[in-house]
Design an enzyme around this catalytic site. Structure first.
Site, PDB file in Angstrom:
ATOM      1  N   HIS A 124      42.479  46.598  54.185  1.00 49.75           N
ATOM      2  CA  HIS A 124      42.172  47.388  53.237  1.00 49.75           C
ATOM      3  C   HIS A 124      41.932  48.845  53.931  1.00 49.75           C
ATOM      4  O   HIS A 124      40.810  49.107  54.642  1.00 49.75           O
ATOM      5  CB  HIS A 124      40.765  46.725  52.946  1.00 49.75           C
ATOM      6  CG  HIS A 124      39.820  47.724  51.978  1.00 49.75           C
ATOM      7  ND1 HIS A 124      39.512  47.607  50.531  1.00 49.75           N
ATOM      8  CD2 HIS A 124      39.330  49.301  52.040  1.00 49.75           C
ATOM      9  CE1 HIS A 124      38.805  48.526  50.169  1.00 49.75           C
ATOM     10  NE2 HIS A 124      38.572  49.504  50.841  1.00 49.75           N
TER      11      HIS A 124
ATOM     12  N   ASN B 111      38.637  50.103  43.795  1.00 49.25           N
ATOM     13  CA  ASN B 111      38.653  50.472  45.246  1.00 49.25           C
ATOM     14  C   ASN B 111      39.996  50.023  46.003  1.00 49.25           C
ATOM     15  O   ASN B 111      40.000  48.687  46.301  1.00 49.25           O
ATOM     16  CB  ASN B 111      37.665  50.372  46.118  1.00 49.25           C
ATOM     17  CG  ASN B 111      37.469  51.250  47.451  1.00 49.25           C
ATOM     18  OD1 ASN B 111      38.277  52.065  47.418  1.00 49.25           O
ATOM     19  ND2 ASN B 111      36.620  50.506  48.340  1.00 49.25           N
TER      20      ASN B 111
ATOM     21  N   ASP C  70      44.396  41.574  43.377  1.00 43.23           N
ATOM     22  CA  ASP C  70      42.898  42.038  43.908  1.00 43.23           C
ATOM     23  C   ASP C  70      41.891  41.655  42.890  1.00 43.23           C
ATOM     24  O   ASP C  70      41.113  42.585  42.683  1.00 43.23           O
ATOM     25  CB  ASP C  70      42.885  43.408  44.111  1.00 43.23           C
ATOM     26  CG  ASP C  70      41.678  44.006  44.958  1.00 43.23           C
ATOM     27  OD1 ASP C  70      40.684  43.087  45.351  1.00 43.23           O
ATOM     28  OD2 ASP C  70      41.314  45.059  45.151  1.00 43.23           O
TER      29      ASP C  70
ATOM     30  N   HIS D 266      33.402  40.805  38.377  1.00 45.25           N
ATOM     31  CA  HIS D 266      31.857  41.264  38.515  1.00 45.25           C
ATOM     32  C   HIS D 266      31.245  40.580  37.135  1.00 45.25           C
ATOM     33  O   HIS D 266      31.943  40.946  36.080  1.00 45.25           O
ATOM     34  CB  HIS D 266      31.638  42.640  38.662  1.00 45.25           C
ATOM     35  CG  HIS D 266      32.204  43.095  40.147  1.00 45.25           C
ATOM     36  ND1 HIS D 266      31.379  42.886  41.174  1.00 45.25           N
ATOM     37  CD2 HIS D 266      33.224  43.805  40.476  1.00 45.25           C
ATOM     38  CE1 HIS D 266      32.331  43.449  42.395  1.00 45.25           C
ATOM     39  NE2 HIS D 266      33.124  43.988  42.016  1.00 45.25           N
TER      40      HIS D 266
ATOM     41  N   PHE E 151      33.019  48.237  42.498  1.00 48.20           N
ATOM     42  CA  PHE E 151      34.420  48.640  42.321  1.00 48.20           C
ATOM     43  C   PHE E 151      35.049  47.081  42.097  1.00 48.20           C
ATOM     44  O   PHE E 151      34.842  46.161  42.375  1.00 48.20           O
ATOM     45  CB  PHE E 151      35.122  48.981  43.857  1.00 48.20           C
ATOM     46  CG  PHE E 151      34.710  50.398  44.275  1.00 48.20           C
ATOM     47  CD1 PHE E 151      35.493  51.396  43.620  1.00 48.20           C
ATOM     48  CD2 PHE E 151      33.503  50.366  45.244  1.00 48.20           C
ATOM     49  CE1 PHE E 151      34.987  52.792  44.141  1.00 48.20           C
ATOM     50  CE2 PHE E 151      33.259  51.838  45.374  1.00 48.20           C
ATOM     51  CZ  PHE E 151      33.823  52.953  45.000  1.00 48.20           C
TER      52      PHE E 151
HETATM   53 ZN   LIG Z   1      40.134  45.820  49.291  1.00 44.99          ZN
END
Ligand SMILES: [Zn+2]
Length: 451
Positions: A181, A305, A332, A336, A350
């Site tokens: 990342h 992010n 990704d 949440h 993020f």
């Molecule tokens: Zn990441």
């Protein structure tokens, strides 16, 4: 029931450069035959795939299932159910759980739970550093022995270049790809959205593209130095694509992945739908007709992010996908809870969910727009990630595991929260008019989901 005959579909298998109308016979969980006019042995069910694409089961090598520790957001059962709905038969879950996946015990726990509760194949990635703290290497050999397919500190980024060099050396020794990342903390500090025009207009702290590009450049140098396979996650910036393109031409073992939100949206989305559609949203979505989706300014469903970037960056990611610089697509998938996202932009976590929508957005932005052939797009979800991970998957070769995805490339549909299998609903694409989706998912010869 792990035998099945899929009849009359257009079989697209990039690994074997096969693209033709054919039947696929699955016996005892393995691909038994691909060809015309196959007949089902007694007791084997037939699935009519006419008008559909039949391809190797899709692989997403970047998902967050939040287990152990954060199961209010997602767990292996709900995460794999969302994967199946999106057409994914294999996923690689990231190690930034609580505790982090930095020991053989945690790997064993997840593998055992995935065996019991998962509806698709779950592969595990291990942490590069203990606790993903970036200070001390995790036991990489032990993680490999426990069955991880890659190492990464995703969500975080190892800042110490010497430590990263050692991690590359171990990754090479144990023949594991190292995912990164890419985020330089000193440049990014506490940025929450792309540094450009819109963050100034909105009064939000900027996350400069150079914060990603700096680490991509570092990773290229270390891949070259150590010979390790280094894979840059969720690329968002034009400079990253340029650096990786040049390095790959020189034969450096570096690769990259792109997520649909980065090549569909831009930072203008955070200024609200009106600004987005008026400025650079226009090239989007050939299926968009009639009323366009609406959202307010500062909507935290557009906070991820790395962040959504400029139209120029989005274009560079699309070009990188088209010319093969970026050879892997992934989501990704980052669930949440509602209450976590329902706060001021600065304070929201993020990430967005993505497993159920990434195939659709990739079809729309890459195939329907004729930037990529269907086979080339499917390769980025199948044989390419399988190769990087050293997995005997992503192909319909005779004898291969019978993981198969069926796709209707043209069906128009609307993504609605009530149709999502994920525990979390943090996705900006609800209510969008979309085109193309998975319609059935087969894992090891078993139909695990169909419309
Ligand atoms: Zn990441």
């Amino acid at each position: 029931m792990n035998s099945l005959l899929l009849t009359g579909g257009r079989v697209v298998d990039p690994a074997n450069k096969f693209d033709s109308i054919a039947d696929v016979l699955i016996l005892n969980g393995k691909i038994s035959a691909v060809g015309k006019n196959l007949s089902a042995p007694a007791g084997v069910e037939t699935f009519d795939a006419k008008g559909k694409i039949v391809c190797p089961g899709l692989i997403d090598l970047h998902v967050h299932f939040r287990e152990p520790g954060q199961t209010a957001k997602e767990n292996i059962a709900t995460g794999t159910a969302a994967a199946a709905r999106g057409g994914f038969t294999s996923v690689v879950c990231m190690p930034n759980t609580s505790p982090a996946i930095d020991s053989a015990g945690t790997v064993a726990l997840i593998r055992e739970r995935a065996e019991r509760e998962g509806v698709v194949n779950v592969f595990v990635s291990g942490a590069i550093t203990k606790g993903i703290a970036g200070e001390e290497l995790a036991p990489i050999g032990g993680l490999k022995k426990a069955g991880v397919v890659a190492i990464t500190d995703d969500g975080h980024c190892v800042q110490n270049n010497d430590l990263m060099r050692r991690a590359c050396e171990y990754a090479k020794m144990f023949d594991l790809p190292l995912f990164d990342h890419c985020q330089d903390y000193s440049l990014v500090t506490d940025g929450v959205m792309h540094e450009g025009y819109w963050n100034v207009a909105l009064g939000l702290r900027g996350w400069p593209a150079a914060g990603e590009e700096m680490i991509v450049a570092r990773n290229i140098l270390l891949a070259e130095l150590t010979g390790a396979k280094v894979h840059c996650q969720h690329l968002s910036a034009a400079g990253s694509v340029r650096l990786i393109r040049e390095a790959r031409q020189r034969g450096v073992p570096i690769s990259g992945e792109a997520c649909p939100h980065h090549f569909t949206l831009t930072d203008a989305a955070i200024a609200g739908s009106e600004k987005f559609w008026a400025s650079d949203g226009k090239m989007l979505a050939p299926a968009q007709s009639g009323e366009l989706p609406q959202w307010p300014a500062y909507d935290t469903h557009f906070k991820m992010n790395p962040p959504l970037r400029s139209a120029k960056d989005r274009e560079a990611i699309l070009e990188g996908l088209a010319d093969g610089t970026i050879d892997i697509l992934c989501s990704d998938h980052a669930p949440h809870c509602d209450y976590e996202k329902a706060v001021e932009f600065d304070y929201a976590p993020f990430g967005i969910t993505g497993l159920e929508i990434e195939l659709t957005l990739s079809l729309m932005q890459l195939v329907h727009t004729k930037r990529l052939s269907l086979a080339d797009m499917i390769a980025k979800f199948t044989v390419n990630p399988a190769k990087l991970l050293n997995l005997p998957k992503g192909t319909l070769s005779i004898g291969a595991d019978a993981d198969v995805t069926m796709i209707d490339t043209d069906c128009e549909w609307v993504y609605r929260p009530e149709d999502s299998a994920s525990k979390s609903k943090n996705n900006p694409f609800f209510g969008w008019q979309l085109k193309g989706k998975a319609v059935a998912t087969v894992v090891a010869g078993r139909l695990v989901w169909s419309e």
